[in-house]
Each structure stands twice: as C-alpha cells, then as structure tokens.
Design a protein around this motif. Structure first.
Motif, PDB file in Angstrom:
ATOM      1  N   ARG A  76       0.839  -1.205   0.000  1.00  0.00           N
ATOM      2  CA  ARG A  76       0.000   0.000   0.000  1.00  0.00           C
ATOM      3  C   ARG A  76       0.867   1.245   0.000  1.00  0.00           C
ATOM      4  N   VAL A  77       0.410   2.244  -0.736  1.00  0.00           N
ATOM      5  CA  VAL A  77       1.042   3.554  -0.761  1.00  0.00           C
ATOM      6  C   VAL A  77       0.005   4.563  -0.312  1.00  0.00           C
ATOM      7  N   HIS A  78       0.272   5.200   0.831  1.00  0.00           N
ATOM      8  CA  HIS A  78      -0.671   6.141   1.428  1.00  0.00           C
ATOM      9  C   HIS A  78      -2.055   5.512   1.611  1.00  0.00           C
ATOM     10  N   GLY A  79      -2.057   4.269   2.077  1.00  0.00           N
ATOM     11  CA  GLY A  79      -3.299   3.590   2.394  1.00  0.00           C
ATOM     12  C   GLY A  79      -3.998   2.940   1.224  1.00  0.00           C
ATOM     13  N   VAL A  80      -3.513   3.139   0.008  1.00  0.00           N
ATOM     14  CA  VAL A  80      -4.154   2.581  -1.188  1.00  0.00           C
ATOM     15  C   VAL A  80      -3.344   1.381  -1.664  1.00  0.00           C
ATOM     16  N   GLU A  81      -4.008   0.273  -1.858  1.00  0.00           N
ATOM     17  CA  GLU A  81      -3.311  -0.924  -2.344  1.00  0.00           C
ATOM     18  C   GLU A  81      -2.933  -0.727  -3.811  1.00  0.00           C
ATOM     19  N   VAL A  82      -1.640  -0.800  -4.088  1.00  0.00           N
ATOM     20  CA  VAL A  82      -1.139  -0.579  -5.442  1.00  0.00           C
ATOM     21  C   VAL A  82      -0.574  -1.852  -6.052  1.00  0.00           C
ATOM     22  N   ALA A  83      -0.364  -2.878  -5.259  1.00  0.00           N
ATOM     23  CA  ALA A  83       0.197  -4.118  -5.795  1.00  0.00           C
ATOM     24  C   ALA A  83      -0.165  -5.257  -4.860  1.00  0.00           C
ATOM     25  N   ARG A  84      -0.283  -6.440  -5.449  1.00  0.00           N
ATOM     26  CA  ARG A  84      -0.583  -7.645  -4.684  1.00  0.00           C
ATOM     27  C   ARG A  84       0.106  -8.818  -5.365  1.00  0.00           C
ATOM     28  N   GLY A  85       0.568  -9.759  -4.567  1.00  0.00           N
ATOM     29  CA  GLY A  85       1.232 -10.928  -5.117  1.00  0.00           C
ATOM     30  C   GLY A  85       1.074 -12.123  -4.205  1.00  0.00           C
ATOM     31  N   PRO A 108       6.473 -29.713 -11.260  1.00  0.00           N
ATOM     32  CA  PRO A 108       5.226 -29.628 -10.495  1.00  0.00           C
ATOM     33  C   PRO A 108       5.137 -28.268  -9.814  1.00  0.00           C
ATOM     34  N   GLY A 109       3.941 -27.782  -9.634  1.00  0.00           N
ATOM     35  CA  GLY A 109       3.787 -26.512  -8.951  1.00  0.00           C
ATOM     36  C   GLY A 109       2.613 -25.720  -9.469  1.00  0.00           C
ATOM     37  N   MET A 110       2.609 -24.428  -9.166  1.00  0.00           N
ATOM     38  CA  MET A 110       1.498 -23.540  -9.469  1.00  0.00           C
ATOM     39  C   MET A 110       1.954 -22.501 -10.487  1.00  0.00           C
ATOM     40  N   VAL A 111       1.301 -22.465 -11.631  1.00  0.00           N
ATOM     41  CA  VAL A 111       1.654 -21.536 -12.700  1.00  0.00           C
ATOM     42  C   VAL A 111       1.281 -20.120 -12.280  1.00  0.00           C
ATOM     43  N   THR A 112       2.173 -19.175 -12.542  1.00  0.00           N
ATOM     44  CA  THR A 112       1.935 -17.781 -12.180  1.00  0.00           C
ATOM     45  C   THR A 112       2.742 -16.889 -13.100  1.00  0.00           C
ATOM     46  N   GLN A 113       2.822 -15.629 -12.789  1.00  0.00           N
ATOM     47  CA  GLN A 113       3.643 -14.661 -13.519  1.00  0.00           C
ATOM     48  C   GLN A 113       4.541 -13.931 -12.540  1.00  0.00           C
ATOM     49  N   GLU A 114       5.756 -13.644 -12.985  1.00  0.00           N
ATOM     50  CA  GLU A 114       6.652 -12.843 -12.165  1.00  0.00           C
ATOM     51  C   GLU A 114       6.005 -11.469 -11.979  1.00  0.00           C
ATOM     52  N   ILE A 120       9.138 -10.709  -2.881  1.00  0.00           N
ATOM     53  CA  ILE A 120       8.424  -9.595  -2.253  1.00  0.00           C
ATOM     54  C   ILE A 120       9.257  -8.325  -2.295  1.00  0.00           C
ATOM     55  N   THR A 121      10.546  -8.413  -1.980  1.00  0.00           N
ATOM     56  CA  THR A 121      11.377  -7.204  -1.973  1.00  0.00           C
ATOM     57  C   THR A 121      11.567  -6.654  -3.385  1.00  0.00           C
ATOM     58  N   THR A 122      11.687  -7.535  -4.377  1.00  0.00           N
ATOM     59  CA  THR A 122      11.793  -7.057  -5.763  1.00  0.00           C
ATOM     60  C   THR A 122      10.516  -6.347  -6.178  1.00  0.00           C
ATOM     61  N   HIS A 123       9.379  -6.928  -5.803  1.00  0.00           N
ATOM     62  CA  HIS A 123       8.091  -6.307  -6.119  1.00  0.00           C
ATOM     63  C   HIS A 123       7.979  -4.948  -5.434  1.00  0.00           C
ATOM     64  N   MET A 124       8.370  -4.887  -4.173  1.00  0.00           N
ATOM     65  CA  MET A 124       8.290  -3.619  -3.450  1.00  0.00           C
ATOM     66  C   MET A 124       9.236  -2.584  -4.048  1.00  0.00           C
ATOM     67  N   ALA A 125      10.422  -3.004  -4.470  1.00  0.00           N
ATOM     68  CA  ALA A 125      11.352  -2.060  -5.089  1.00  0.00           C
ATOM     69  C   ALA A 125      10.739  -1.428  -6.335  1.00  0.00           C
ATOM     70  N   GLU A 126      10.073  -2.241  -7.150  1.00  0.00           N
ATOM     71  CA  GLU A 126       9.435  -1.702  -8.357  1.00  0.00           C
ATOM     72  C   GLU A 126       8.298  -0.754  -8.002  1.00  0.00           C
TER      73      GLU A 126
END
Length: 682
Positions: free
Chosen positions: A404-413, A431-437, A469-475
C-alpha cells in the motif's frame, strides 16, 4: 580470587568435583558440610525465585536446576556408601533419623512418603504442566511479538538499538520457557530417583546388617533403616524447595514487584473479602464443640487487618511521573485514536500464513531485506524511502501479500510457503502452481523448495519468497517515488545541500521558488525515474530557469538538461545505448502539431493518429526489449515531454530522452524506427 576467575575455573572445577563424589568415598565430616551447603543453597534458590519480578531475571535457573539435582544425587550416592559400609553417615543424617522423626522408622517412612506425594504428585506435576503450556504459548506468540517490535521500528517509535534489545529479550524468553519445559523433567526424575535410592538403602541396609554384621532383624532395622530414612529426608527437603522454586518461576507473571510485594498489594485491594473471611473464622469460634481461642484470635486479626486496609474504590495517590519520561496514550484517548487514524506512506501486509517470513527464529529475513532495500533505493533514486510498516492482515487470502502507498493498495502478489519461484520458458515438466513474475510479467511457476537445485540445472532462474516480495516492493517504490516524496523530505534534502553548498540553496528558495514548487519539480523528475541524488546541479539549473518562469514542466526540463549525460548513462549497458527514433517526416509533423497551453505544451493531432502512434511506439519498444536491449526513445527536445505523456500507457517502461541528453560518451545502437505511415498502410 576475582569473580571472573571463579566463573572460569572455580565453578567448572566444582562441577567436576560433584561427579568425583559419585565414585570417591567421602569422610563423614565433609559429608555433613556438603549436606548443610545443599540445604542452604536450596533455600537461597527459593528466596531468589520469590524476589524476581520476571522469569528472565533468573534466566540461569534451568541450568542451575540441573546442577543442583546432580549435586543432590551425588550426595545420595555418597551417603548411601557410608550407610551401607560403615553404618554411619554423619551427624546430619543421624539427627534426621533420630531427632526429627523421634527414632521411629514408621514415622520416618510416613513423613518421607508424604513429602514424596507433595513433591511428585502436587508440585512437580503442576510445575511441569505449567512449563509445557508456557513454552508452547510463548513459541506461538514469538512471530507476533517480533512483528510488533519491527512495526515499532519501521514506524519510528523506537530506534535500532531498542529494537535489537527487544528482539533479544523476546528470543531469550522463548528459549527460557523452552528450557524450563525440559528442566521440569529433572525434578520429576529426581523424585523418582529418591524413592528408588531410599528403597535400595532400606533393603540393602537390612540385608547387610543381618548377613554381614550378624545383627538381629530388630537391630538391623533400628540401625540401618533409620539412617536410610534420615538420608531420604535430608535429600528430600532440598528437593522439595527446588520443586517449589520451579513452580514459582514458571507461574510468575511479569510484574513490576517481587512476589511478597505483589501478594500484599493485591490482597490489600480487597478489603471486603478480608473482612468477610475474618467474620467467618470468628463465627467458627462460636460453634459449640470447636476450640474458641484459635478461631477467635485469627478472626480478630483478620478483622483488624481489614479495617486498616483502604476502602475499595477509594482514590489512590498517583505516583509522580518524571517529566522527562514519555507517556503512553490511553487506548481510547484522542491521541491514541489519532495514531490509529494515521495513514502510513508505505505498508506491506502479509497473510497469516506468511508470518514465517518475518520470524527470524524460523529463518525469516524479510524485514532485514526490506531495510537493506531502503538503503539501496536511496542510492538508486536519490530519496530516503519512508519506513515500511509491516503487519499481518487476516483479510488477505492465504499465500498473498499486499503493498500500500498512502493507504491505497497498489500491488498484490503471492508467496506460498515451502516454495520458490522458477522463472523460465521450459517449466511445464515441473510440479507446482503456474503464475507470472510480479514485476515484469514473465512466465513463472511456484515449485517446491526441494526442487531448487533441479530447477537451477534446467537453466531457469530460482527466486526465494523474500526476494520476490522485496523485488516487487522495489518496483512499486520506483513507480510511486513521486508520491512518497513528502514536503518534509524535500526540506531535509534542501537542508542537506545547504550544509555543503549554501549559496545554491540561497539562490533557489524561498525566492524565486517555494518549497512546494521545488517538491513538484523533484516529483516530476521521479515520475520519469530520474535519480535526484545530484541535487546541487538540479538546484542550480532550477534556480536559473526560475528567473524566467516557475512553470513545473520548464523546471523539470531544465534539470534534465543539466543531468542529461547521467540520465542517458543510467540506461546504457556496457557503454551501448539502444535507441528508438521517429521517422524524420513523422517527427516533423509532430513538431508542427505542438501547441502551448496553461497545462504545458501538448500535441494537437487527430486522436486516432495519436493512438496509432502510441501503439506503434509500444510495439517497437517491446520488440527491442524482447531482443535483450532495453531501449530508449529519442526525439527533439520540444517533443520529449508531450511524447512521454502520450506513451505513459502504451510503453510505461520506455524512457523518452531528447537528443541533447545523449551526450557524446555512449555508443548509440538503433533498435527500431517508429513510423505511423506503415501502420496506416497495413
């Protein structure tokens, strides 16, 4: 001898001596001294256990309990050897066998059994159960406590040293209760050993007296059995004291005072209860057939004590609080409510099953990575990233996190437990769960962590959950850096430049530019992902531009002109800059369509043509990026800002530079040409 020398030499030597006692016979005089020491040492442990205000004040207790148990068992072995070999185990044991129990073997056995029942059935079982539950609850609450400490640190309520101290205390508390869970088993084992040793002494002494020494059955019982019972009582009383100490430690709640002070203070709050108890005891003294004096005496004492206690609900004089100590707001006070209302600039929320990522005891390092990320981003974009408030959110679906940025959710993973993210093309066999980076949208799959090496051998990139998570947060921070730059941050940056270049700041603010106008210009640079570390040159360029106009776009462009070579170099790879250009005739048409307005220069062109232009530019940029050359779009200086705004949706990752910003130190490689005419013909 200095205390340090005692700790290093004396105590280890004493422990070795305890072990030697089990195999080397002791003289009776020395055994008497050691038995007296054992009794006094047990009393000392009990008194210390009553004086501590919290269990961690006596953190050595689990290890001390083991040593005391070992010492007592060594004394049992030594006394057993003397009883069976010489029929004499010293004056201490003899006194307990004759004086304490009146020389009666039956009375001695009864007292010994009663002590065993008290210790084993009542105190030891209860203390063991409390220690087990306390250890379980403490370990379950450990991640939440650590998150609370990190949340206070991230919100600025405490500094790094205080956070480190609290984390150490929380970890020590968990270790202590875990050790107490195991140490309570020492007490139970000691009780069982005492019964077995006493039975062996009774049977062995009876047999030795009759078979070896030629005594009669009565004489053998009188001599050996009383000594055996005395030995059991001498060892059982210190064992009982240690059992009580164990129970006090594990049942002790954290308060500000010792046990005696808390006992009197908490009973003193219940005046009516003491008064009713005194009246009830006094009434028992009036019952026919019961002795009157004891009940009347105790009842009178309780009533007198009740009348001396303060009335319930009476106001108590508040203790004076030093003015220099910070006060914590009440839960429902306006200050506390205002603190709960505060919106944090940057927040990371975790689902309940992702708590292990912030639990250092379980190997979680997410919070450490977030702190390191703040330092890295400060070097990369030139601002101090706000403290990241990390907390759990029960409303999030399992495996998910939200930024969240200033209380607004801007990204989720997602970051499922026990898995790693594999990024690559050939993932169908895994084996596993298909997703996107989450940052670049690359094809990926969450695979079990056990397959990490197998995935790496398959030429796929493996990323752990904390890194995702940290890579996502950096972006997210890079994209929303302009929103995260507050007025206070700008004031701090200006003051920082003032310390080294005061003239530059004096020419910039408060005239001709206000702090708010400086903030808008810096936010404009951050929106285009321009690093603002070189504030001296930025402020110099802005102050020169401000003499002509304070238009935000003009200020941004002037700052970019000063930083041009550095901006181009930040997008180059090994001195090579991949560029996309406009077809010359198209660029000339765009120049002719420029129109000024109150909001800045814009392109006065057909909407359909503008859409095709944005689409084609995005297509060419995506093609160049797919070939491994992240490109920049280069155009004439007046076109740069309008083109940047036009491509915000179609090519948000493609920087737009002017020809003047390229400099002469880079090798330019053309990666594509944007030509709307080709699209129209198709």
């Amino acid at each position: 001898m200095k205390p340090s020398r005692i700790a290093q030499i004396g105590i280890p030597a004493a422990i070795v001596g305890v072990v030697i006692m089990m195999v080397v016979p002791l003289p009776t005089q020395l055994l008497d001294v050691l038995l007296a020491f054992n009794m006094g040492f047990s009393v000392l442990i009990l008194l210390v256990a009553m004086r501590v205000t919290k269990p961690l004040d006596f953190s050595i207790f689990p290890a001390l309990l083991l040593l005391a148990t070992l010492f007592r068992l060594a004394l049992n072995i030594a006394s057993t050897r003397l009883v069976l070999l010489q029929g004499d185990a010293g004056q201490v044991i003899e006194s307990f066998g004759h004086f304490v129990v009146g020389g009666s073997i039956v009375v001695g056995l009864v007292i010994f059994v009663i002590l065993m029942i008290i210790q084993f059935v009542v105190i030891t079982n209860g203390a063991g159960r409390v220690a087990e539950v306390a250890a379980r609850f403490t370990l379950d609450a450990l991640p939440g406590k650590q998150m609370a400490v990190d949340a206070d640190l991230n919100s600025g309520l405490i500094d790094e040293n205080e956070a480190r101290r609290r984390r150490k205390e929380v970890s020590a508390e968990a270790d202590f209760y875990g050790a107490m869970d195991g140490a309570s088993k020492f007490v139970k084992g000691d009780a069982i050993a005492s019964v077995i040793i006493t039975l062996i002494n009774l049977l062995g002494g009876f047999a030795i007296g009759m078979l070896q020494n030629g005594l009669s059955a009565g004489e053998s019982i009188q001599k050996y059995s009383l000594l055996s019972v005395g030995d059991g009582l001498v060892s059982q009383i210190p064992a009982l004291l240690l059992s009580v100490s164990t129970g006090l430690i594990v049942t002790r709640a954290t308060t500000e005072n010792d046990l005696g002070t808390d006992l009197l203070a908490q009973f003193g709050r219940h005046r009516q209860a003491v008064m009713i108890a005194g009246a009830a005891v006094l009434a028992l003294g009036l019952v026919p057939g019961l002795p009157k004096l004891p009940f009347i005496l105790i009842g009178a004492i309780l009533l007198a004590l009740a009348f001396r206690l303060p009335k319930e609900g009476a106001e108590v004089e508040p203790e004076e609080i030093p003015e220099d100590l910070p006060t914590t707001p009440q839960k429902d006070s306006p200050m506390a409510i205002a603190q709960d209302m505060r919106v944090e600039p940057l927040e990371l929320e975790l689902a309940y099953d992702l708590i292990d990522l912030v639990d250092s005891a379980a190997g979680g390092d997410l919070l450490d990575r977030v702190r390191a990320l703040r330092r890295k981003l400060a070097q990369e974009i030139g601002i101090v990233v706000p403290l990241v408030r990390t907390r759990d959110n029960l409303d999030l679906p399992p495996r998910h996190y939200a930024i969240r940025v200033h209380g607004v959710e801007v990204a989720r993973g997602q970051a499922p437990a026990g898995m790693v993210l594999a990024i690559g093309d050939d993932l169908d066999q895994l084996p596993g769960m298909v997703t996107q980076e989450p940052v670049f949208g690359l094809a990926a799959k969450w695979v079990p962590a056990e397959l990490r090496e197998h995935v790496a051998l398959a030429s796929s990139t493996v990323v752990d959950r904390s890194s995702v998570i940290t890579t996502h947060m950096a972006e997210v921070v890079r994209v929303h850096a302009a929103q995260l730059l507050s007025r206070e941050d700008v004031k701090m940056l200006v003051d920082m430049v003032r310390q080294s270049h005061p003239v530059v700041v004096d020419e910039l603010t408060p005239a001709p530019l206000s702090l708010g106008e400086v903030q808008r210009a810096l936010q404009g640079l951050l929106t285009e992902r321009v690093c603002i570390r070189d504030l001296v040159r930025i402020f110099e360029a802005m102050s020169m531009r401000a003499k002509v106009s304070t238009d935000p776009d003009g200020l941004v462009e002037s700052a970019r002109g000063a930083l041009g070579p550095a901006i181009a170099a930040s997008h180059a790879v090994d001195g090579r800059l991949s560029v996309i250009t406009f077809e010359p005739l198209l660029e000339q048409r765009l120049m002719e369509s420029l129109r000024p307005s109150e909001q800045g220069v814009f392109l006065a062109m057909d909407p359909l043509l503008a859409e095709r232009l944005a689409t084609e530019a995005g297509r060419v940029a995506a093609l160049a990026e797919a070939n491994g050359d992240p490109p920049v779009l280069v155009c004439a200086g007046p076109l740069r800002l309008p083109i940047r705004r036009l491509l915000e949706q179609a090519a948000p990752r493609t920087p737009v530079l002017s020809y003047a910003e390229l400099g002469g130190q880079l090798t330019l490689v053309t990666s594509g040409v944007v030509n709307v005419a080709e699209v129209t013909a198709a």
